[in-house]
Design a protein around this motif. Structure first.
Motif, PDB file in Angstrom:
ATOM      1  N   VAL A 140       0.815  -1.213   0.000  1.00 36.25           N
ATOM      2  CA  VAL A 140       0.000   0.000   0.000  1.00 36.25           C
ATOM      3  C   VAL A 140       0.849   1.263   0.000  1.00 36.25           C
ATOM      4  O   VAL A 140       0.518   2.261  -0.647  1.00 36.25           O
ATOM      5  N   LEU A 141       1.983   1.233   0.696  1.00 35.10           N
ATOM      6  CA  LEU A 141       2.712   2.444   1.061  1.00 35.10           C
ATOM      7  C   LEU A 141       3.194   3.264  -0.131  1.00 35.10           C
ATOM      8  O   LEU A 141       2.901   4.467  -0.223  1.00 35.10           O
ATOM      9  N   PHE A 142       3.948   2.666  -1.033  1.00 30.81           N
ATOM     10  CA  PHE A 142       4.646   3.458  -2.045  1.00 30.81           C
ATOM     11  C   PHE A 142       3.701   4.218  -2.975  1.00 30.81           C
ATOM     12  O   PHE A 142       3.849   5.444  -3.133  1.00 30.81           O
ATOM     13  N   PRO A 143       2.716   3.566  -3.626  1.00 29.39           N
ATOM     14  CA  PRO A 143       1.822   4.349  -4.488  1.00 29.39           C
ATOM     15  C   PRO A 143       1.039   5.410  -3.728  1.00 29.39           C
ATOM     16  O   PRO A 143       0.761   6.485  -4.256  1.00 29.39           O
ATOM     17  N   ALA A 144       0.685   5.112  -2.460  1.00 30.89           N
ATOM     18  CA  ALA A 144      -0.047   6.110  -1.665  1.00 30.89           C
ATOM     19  C   ALA A 144       0.839   7.317  -1.362  1.00 30.89           C
ATOM     20  O   ALA A 144       0.386   8.466  -1.453  1.00 30.89           O
ATOM     21  N   VAL A 145       2.084   7.094  -1.003  1.00 28.06           N
ATOM     22  CA  VAL A 145       3.006   8.201  -0.707  1.00 28.06           C
ATOM     23  C   VAL A 145       3.198   9.079  -1.936  1.00 28.06           C
ATOM     24  O   VAL A 145       3.134  10.313  -1.864  1.00 28.06           O
ATOM     25  N   VAL A 146       3.461   8.448  -3.077  1.00 29.31           N
ATOM     26  CA  VAL A 146       3.696   9.212  -4.309  1.00 29.31           C
ATOM     27  C   VAL A 146       2.481  10.062  -4.661  1.00 29.31           C
ATOM     28  O   VAL A 146       2.603  11.253  -4.977  1.00 29.31           O
ATOM     29  N   GLY A 147       1.285   9.470  -4.610  1.00 27.65           N
ATOM     30  CA  GLY A 147       0.077  10.216  -4.929  1.00 27.65           C
ATOM     31  C   GLY A 147      -0.194  11.351  -3.957  1.00 27.65           C
ATOM     32  O   GLY A 147      -0.565  12.455  -4.364  1.00 27.65           O
ATOM     33  N   LEU A 148       0.021  11.100  -2.669  1.00 21.24           N
ATOM     34  CA  LEU A 148      -0.237  12.129  -1.668  1.00 21.24           C
ATOM     35  C   LEU A 148       0.750  13.277  -1.765  1.00 21.24           C
ATOM     36  O   LEU A 148       0.370  14.442  -1.621  1.00 21.24           O
ATOM     37  N   VAL A 149       2.011  12.973  -1.994  1.00 20.67           N
ATOM     38  CA  VAL A 149       3.012  14.043  -2.140  1.00 20.67           C
ATOM     39  C   VAL A 149       2.657  14.930  -3.325  1.00 20.67           C
ATOM     40  O   VAL A 149       2.721  16.164  -3.241  1.00 20.67           O
ATOM     41  N   PHE A 150       2.274  14.303  -4.428  1.00 19.96           N
ATOM     42  CA  PHE A 150       1.856  15.095  -5.597  1.00 19.96           C
ATOM     43  C   PHE A 150       0.668  15.983  -5.249  1.00 19.96           C
ATOM     44  O   PHE A 150       0.637  17.169  -5.602  1.00 19.96           O
ATOM     45  N   GLY A 151      -0.329  15.425  -4.546  1.00 19.80           N
ATOM     46  CA  GLY A 151      -1.501  16.206  -4.178  1.00 19.80           C
ATOM     47  C   GLY A 151      -1.180  17.344  -3.223  1.00 19.80           C
ATOM     48  O   GLY A 151      -1.682  18.463  -3.376  1.00 19.80           O
ATOM     49  N   LEU A 152      -0.334  17.082  -2.237  1.00 17.32           N
ATOM     50  CA  LEU A 152       0.024  18.115  -1.267  1.00 17.32           C
ATOM     51  C   LEU A 152       0.785  19.264  -1.920  1.00 17.32           C
ATOM     52  O   LEU A 152       0.645  20.423  -1.525  1.00 17.32           O
ATOM     53  N   ARG A 153       1.585  18.942  -2.926  1.00 18.59           N
ATOM     54  CA  ARG A 153       2.381  19.978  -3.589  1.00 18.59           C
ATOM     55  C   ARG A 153       1.610  20.705  -4.688  1.00 18.59           C
ATOM     56  O   ARG A 153       2.141  21.661  -5.275  1.00 18.59           O
ATOM     57  N   SER A 154       0.406  20.282  -4.963  1.00 22.10           N
ATOM     58  CA  SER A 154      -0.381  20.914  -6.025  1.00 22.10           C
ATOM     59  C   SER A 154      -1.278  22.036  -5.502  1.00 22.10           C
ATOM     60  O   SER A 154      -2.005  22.650  -6.283  1.00 22.10           O
ATOM     61  N   SER A 155      -1.220  22.306  -4.200  1.00 26.50           N
ATOM     62  CA  SER A 155      -2.069  23.359  -3.632  1.00 26.50           C
ATOM     63  C   SER A 155      -1.598  24.735  -4.101  1.00 26.50           C
ATOM     64  O   SER A 155      -0.444  24.931  -4.483  1.00 26.50           O
ATOM     65  N   SER A 156      -2.516  25.694  -4.063  1.00 24.73           N
ATOM     66  CA  SER A 156      -2.273  27.035  -4.592  1.00 24.73           C
ATOM     67  C   SER A 156      -1.187  27.768  -3.813  1.00 24.73           C
ATOM     68  O   SER A 156      -1.223  27.841  -2.577  1.00 24.73           O
ATOM     69  N   ARG A 157      -0.233  28.339  -4.545  1.00 20.08           N
ATOM     70  CA  ARG A 157       0.826  29.146  -3.918  1.00 20.08           C
ATOM     71  C   ARG A 157       0.241  30.379  -3.252  1.00 20.08           C
ATOM     72  O   ARG A 157       0.718  30.829  -2.206  1.00 20.08           O
ATOM     73  N   GLN A 158      -0.802  30.940  -3.850  1.00 19.88           N
ATOM     74  CA  GLN A 158      -1.437  32.133  -3.279  1.00 19.88           C
ATOM     75  C   GLN A 158      -2.037  31.830  -1.908  1.00 19.88           C
ATOM     76  O   GLN A 158      -1.965  32.654  -0.985  1.00 19.88           O
TER      77      GLN A 158
END
Length: 276
Positions: free
Chosen positions: A151-169
């Motif tokens: 479970v761990l690796f695909p979940a980590v990769v997806g979550l990191v991408f999602g967390l870093r996609s938030s608005s800079r503003q």
């Protein structure tokens, strides 16, 4: 301040209805494809002793003289596998959320964690299983580690991408009001990462079942993972096919339930909440 959006009840209802309809339609389509492939495989193999069709499985589970006993045995094994999958899913997802948050907060954590995660993902679990058994034994801990790794690796990769996609503003707004990087993570990044979180959950649900089957086969000697190997070794092919079909259908059902939950949460709190 938060990036979380709450929609009107009417918008939620219509969005959930559309999402549930889509999820159920996809599930029925996948079930139909699996059925057709199953029938084709049985026809191509053309070996009644090895390849068992829908009628054979139905007789084993429902219409045969020993159907009640067979069904009870299969459901008992399924209960063990679902318990093991729940343990692995929980362990893997909790670890993934914690690690993803730490990676976003610290590049040093990313440089340390990601290579280890990739190694764990790349090395076959069959090779790791003896080491895991020696360290954690054959009980719940081994199940949590083996299934959690899946479970761990695909979940980590997806979550990191999602967390870093938030608005800079939005980051800047929180920081202007005195918020720390941790405040940005919890008030902006995590709410914005809800779609990625549920994508990770959808991937992880069948992944956790796969991990549980592997753990049962290689470590615990219980559940469907071990029962399939045991039945195959004794040429109980009806039982093998019944076990495989049951765990496949349950995986599809759980995946569909994850889709329905995702639909409700994103309709209520997602960035497009309430839109027609």
């Amino acid at each position: 301040m938060s990036a979380l959006t709450v929609s009107a009840p009417g918008g939620v209802a219509s969005a959930v209805a559309r999402g549930v309809g889509k999820a159920l339609g996809n599930a029925l389509l996948v079930a139909a494809i699996v059925y057709v492939l199953w029938v084709l495989v049985v026809a191509l193999v053309d070996n009644p002793f090895v390849a068992k069709g829908p009628g054979d499985v139905a007789e084993f589970l429902f219409t045969g003289d020993d159907a009640t006993e067979n069904r009870t045995r299969v459901m008992g094994q399924l209960g063990i596998t679902l318990r093991d999958a729940a343990i692995g899913f929980t362990a893997g997802m909790v670890a993934a959320v914690v690690l993803a948050g730490a990676i976003v907060l610290s590049r040093g954590v990313e440089a340390t964690v990601m290579p280890v995660a990739m190694v764990l993902r790349a090395v076959p679990l069959i090779a790791l299983a003896p080491v895991i058994r020696m360290i954690f034994g054959r009980g719940v801990s081994a199940v949590a580690v083996i299934s959690g790794i899946v479970v761990l690796f695909p979940a980590v990769v997806g979550l990191v991408f999602g967390l870093r996609s938030s608005s800079r503003q939005m980051h800047d707004v929180v920081q202007v009001y005195g918020g720390s990087e941790r405040d940005v993570l919890f008030k902006v990044s995590f709410p914005s990462a809800l779609p990625s979180l549920f994508a990770a959950i959808r991937i992880s649900v069948p992944g956790a079942i796969t991990g549980a089957l592997i753990a049962e086969w290689l470590a615990t000697g219980k559940g469907i993972g071990y029962a399939v190997v045991s039945a195959a070794g004794q040429s109980k092919n009806n039982e093998v096919w019944a076990l495989v079909i049951v765990v496949t259908l349950v995986s599809l059902l759980l995946y569909t339930l994850a889709q329905v939950l995702e639909t409700f949460v994103l309709a209520r709190y997602g960035k497009d909440a309430g839109r027609a």
